[in-house]
Design an enzyme around this catalytic site. Sequence first.
Site, mmCIF file in Angstrom:
data_model
loop_
_atom_site.group_PDB
_atom_site.id
_atom_site.type_symbol
_atom_site.label_atom_id
_atom_site.label_comp_id
_atom_site.label_asym_id
_atom_site.label_seq_id
_atom_site.Cartn_x
_atom_site.Cartn_y
_atom_site.Cartn_z
ATOM 1 N N ASP A 90 0.819 -1.217 0.000
ATOM 2 C CA ASP A 90 0.000 0.000 0.000
ATOM 3 C C ASP A 90 0.854 1.270 0.000
ATOM 4 O OD1 ASP A 90 -2.273 -1.455 -0.088
ATOM 5 O OD2 ASP A 90 -2.870 -1.134 1.994
ATOM 6 N N GLY A 91 2.015 1.215 0.651
ATOM 7 C CA GLY A 91 2.896 2.375 0.654
ATOM 8 C C GLY A 91 3.397 2.713 -0.735
ATOM 9 N N ASN A 165 -5.308 8.619 1.643
ATOM 10 C CA ASN A 165 -5.728 7.910 2.850
ATOM 11 C C ASN A 165 -6.166 8.853 3.964
ATOM 12 O OD1 ASN A 165 -5.548 5.278 2.081
ATOM 13 N ND2 ASN A 165 -3.621 4.840 3.135
ATOM 14 N N GLU A 166 -5.228 9.695 4.408
ATOM 15 C CA GLU A 166 -5.529 10.554 5.555
ATOM 16 C C GLU A 166 -4.531 11.694 5.654
ATOM 17 O OE1 GLU A 166 -2.223 8.319 6.536
ATOM 18 O OE2 GLU A 166 -4.132 7.217 6.614
ATOM 19 N N ARG A 191 -6.837 18.741 23.164
ATOM 20 C CA ARG A 191 -5.514 18.745 23.776
ATOM 21 C C ARG A 191 -4.976 17.322 23.738
ATOM 22 N NH1 ARG A 191 -8.764 22.246 26.401
ATOM 23 N NH2 ARG A 191 -7.943 24.299 26.962
ATOM 24 N N THR A 204 -9.158 2.050 6.715
ATOM 25 C CA THR A 204 -8.511 0.795 7.118
ATOM 26 C C THR A 204 -7.031 0.981 7.423
ATOM 27 O OG1 THR A 204 -8.088 0.258 4.786
ATOM 28 C CG2 THR A 204 -10.109 -0.611 5.766
ATOM 29 N N TYR A 206 -4.172 4.159 8.993
ATOM 30 C CA TYR A 206 -3.786 4.731 10.294
ATOM 31 C C TYR A 206 -5.000 4.898 11.200
ATOM 32 C CZ TYR A 206 -0.766 7.518 13.365
ATOM 33 O OH TYR A 206 -0.025 7.977 14.433
ATOM 34 N N ASN A 207 -6.113 5.292 10.618
ATOM 35 C CA ASN A 207 -7.344 5.487 11.375
ATOM 36 C C ASN A 207 -7.742 4.244 12.158
ATOM 37 O OD1 ASN A 207 -10.256 6.650 11.795
ATOM 38 N ND2 ASN A 207 -10.581 4.720 10.702
ATOM 39 N N SER A 209 -5.796 1.892 13.281
ATOM 40 C CA SER A 209 -4.885 1.665 14.403
ATOM 41 C C SER A 209 -5.221 2.559 15.594
ATOM 42 C CB SER A 209 -3.436 1.892 13.964
ATOM 43 O OG SER A 209 -3.185 3.266 13.719
#
Length: 304
Positions: A90-91, A165-166, A191, A204, A206-207, A209
């Site tokens: 994916d990277g 992705n994000e 904060r 699916t 970073y979110n 995780s």
Amino acid sequence: MEEETTKENQKGIKPLQRECARPPDEGKLLRPLKETVKKARKSMKQKFAVVHRPDETSRQLKAELADKLGEAGWTEDERQPDLVFAIGGDGTFLYAVHEYLDQLENVKFVGIHSGTLGFFCDYRCDEMDLCVQDVTHRSPQCESARLLQVTARGGGQEKTIYALNEMRIENVTKTQLMDIDINGSFFETFRGTGLCLCTQIGSTAYNRSLGGAVIESGLPLLQLSEITGIHHRAYRSLASPLILRPESMIKLRSASFEGAFLCYDHLCFNLDQETEIEVFQSQKQVQIARYRDLAYLQRLRILF
């Protein structure tokens, strides 16, 4: 009287019977079909480019793929390809998208695994022949994914980037304070370490995780998740992922982002003088060429 009528009818029918009895001209009937097949085969021969992970296995797969597509009549063209193959995970797929960010209207992407599984990749490294057979003889189902448009402002400057992705703001050196505005209205003050805003296709990554929800394909929603928020009697924020409408506009404001990074997909940069980050879904779209008929939930079950 009946006999005369029957004879007259027979006289009228016989010429018609003789006309129908003539064999059809097969050449004329098949000519349009042959032309259609010829045009279809010609359209299948496209220009391609290959982006691969920098390891020996991926380099060998790249050479093998290029040779096989060349034998099929395809042309390798890194500048203006019709189809971009991403060999890796994916990277590597994200890297390929950013490499051709200014050509997204004319380019489609195909992912091939050369290591661990990835959500964007449909073929394993031992399925190269199948991949070549599919792309040279079949028409794909194209999955469209809109990109986030992220604009950082401050110090009289403005910088805009895009993410599939994000995007996230992270500060590991100190507690980051941010005011969150959604669609022009103040929502809350956060904060903690940071915030992550993802797309449907990025839910699916970073979110997930962070404990965020996985959003099913076909729902172009946004999701805002906290990264190590601080919650006690004095300070408290939502402390839960927030699902937002596709047209939502999010602004993150702070008197200081010193020490923070703005990360997007596999990239990032320091936030120095910036005081405001604006995010929404742009009209830019990535076209993922799917040659395998796998439902979204099947992909999810296979990967996780």
